[in-house]
Scaffold this active site. Structure first.
Site, PDB file in Angstrom:
ATOM      1  N   ARG A  45      -4.317  -9.903   4.453  1.00 16.37           N
ATOM      2  CA  ARG A  45      -4.612  -9.900   3.011  1.00 16.37           C
ATOM      3  C   ARG A  45      -3.375  -9.421   2.247  1.00 16.37           C
ATOM      4  O   ARG A  45      -2.941  -8.292   2.443  1.00 16.37           O
ATOM      5  CB  ARG A  45      -5.808  -8.968   2.753  1.00 16.37           C
ATOM      6  CG  ARG A  45      -6.237  -8.868   1.308  1.00 16.37           C
ATOM      7  CD  ARG A  45      -7.451  -7.940   1.189  1.00 16.37           C
ATOM      8  NE  ARG A  45      -7.884  -7.818  -0.185  1.00 16.37           N
ATOM      9  CZ  ARG A  45      -7.371  -6.961  -1.059  1.00 16.37           C
ATOM     10  NH1 ARG A  45      -6.397  -6.150  -0.703  1.00 16.37           N
ATOM     11  NH2 ARG A  45      -7.819  -6.914  -2.302  1.00 16.37           N
ATOM     12  N   LYS A  75       0.814  -1.220   0.000  1.00 11.83           N
ATOM     13  CA  LYS A  75       0.000   0.000   0.000  1.00 11.83           C
ATOM     14  C   LYS A  75       0.847   1.269   0.000  1.00 11.83           C
ATOM     15  O   LYS A  75       2.028   1.258   0.357  1.00 11.83           O
ATOM     16  CB  LYS A  75      -0.984  -0.020   1.169  1.00 11.83           C
ATOM     17  CG  LYS A  75      -2.160  -0.952   0.847  1.00 11.83           C
ATOM     18  CD  LYS A  75      -3.352  -0.788   1.724  1.00 11.83           C
ATOM     19  CE  LYS A  75      -4.491  -1.649   1.156  1.00 11.83           C
ATOM     20  NZ  LYS A  75      -5.644  -1.716   2.048  1.00 11.83           N
TER      21      LYS A  75
END
Ligand code: 8Y7
Length: 281
Positions: free
Chosen positions: A258, A224
């Site tokens: 995840r 991210k």
């Protein structure tokens, strides 16, 4: 023992952290020069992630990156349903459908999905009703402030942790009122979804705060932009940061991580497991 009940009598043991492997079915996700169709490529990718140690595959056909264009219902269905059917034909693995659309949820469950992973936490019209109708499917309620297009403009909170917790409490109540039992729910603070760099790292440092709600916690940090911004790294240079994030999550009791990089995350979690539970677990 902490367990999540799933369709067809299956269960997911959550006493150890589990890996959710990401299978994106968006046009830019798999560029193999057209040798395989998009759905064959995604199915093959999913099978590889299972071999690498994924416990769950998260299938998504809508990009939720900031500023990403909307995807029509027909487009989303045509991306994800063949992949779920293709995986189901070859594997009894746990499949999660990453969508906010009620129609996609229903079609995915009919095709064999076990978990609804909704970044909009079942707030889209019809989503609660679908979740209520399929009563053995688990649901991940993710926190997001705002909408993907605009969420990163100026995220503000009165109190980051309290605000997110009260969002979860309100969504849990709405779920229960609609007939989605609490035992079916997973919560996720939504790293990068309407959060500043500081918000994201505060959440990572104190993820254990959310254990108070006594529901399984899912964390999605993989590659991210919080790592890109902190370290000035492009997406393909964020592996080490993502792995350290995964370890911080595991240490703080997150049950599902995840990730894109399943093989490497599996190594990290095996080291964590050996150190906390012994080498034979
Ligand atoms: C998350 C997610 C994405 C996350 C859950 C990305 C679909 C953006 N992030 N679902 N989805 N949690 N539950 O960078 O953090 O993977 S998409």
């Amino acid at each position: 023992m902490l367990q999540l009940k799933l369709p067809r009598g299956r269960r997911l043991d959550l006493t150890m952290p589990r890996i959710m492997g990401i299978v994106n079915v968006t046009p830019d996700s798999f560029s193999d020069g057209g040798k395989y169709s998009q759905s064959d490529s995604a199915v093959n990718h999913g099978l590889i992630l299972l071999e690498q140690g994924a416990d769950i595959l998260d299938i998504g056909g809508e990009s939720t990156r900031p500023g990403a264009p909307d995807v029509s219902l027909e487009q989303e269905l045509s991306r994800v349903i063949p992949v779920i059917e293709g995986l189901r034909a070859q594997s009894d693995c746990i499949i999660s459908i990453d969508t906010s659309k009620a129609e996609v949820m229903a079609a995915a469950i009919e095709a064999g999905a076990d978990i609804i992973n909704d970044v909009r936490a079942l707030q889209t019209p019809g989503a609660l009703e679908v979740a209520a109708r399929y009563d053995s499917v688990a649901v991940c309620l993710m926190h997001m402030q705002g909408q993907p297009r605009t969420m990163q403009i100026a995220p503000t909170y009165q109190d980051l942790f309290e605000d997110i917790r009260s969002f979860f409490e309100s969504r849990i109540t709405s779920c229960e009122e609609a007939g989605v039992a609490r035992e079916r729910l997973i919560i996720d603070p939504g790293f990068g979804f309407g959060k500043t760099l500081e918000h994201n790292f505060s959440l990572l440092g104190q993820l254990s705060y959310f254990a108070e709600l006594e529901l399984p916690v899912l964390a999605g940090l993989s590659r991210k932009s919080m790592f890109g911004k902190l370290l000035n790294r492009d997406t393909d240079e964020r592996l080490a940061a993502s792995l350290s994030g995964a370890l911080l999550c595991a240490q703080q009791g997150a049950q599902i991580i995840r990730v894109h990089d399943v093989k490497e995350t599996n190594d990290v979690l095996r080291v964590w497991r050996a150190a906390t539970h012994g080498v034979n677990e």
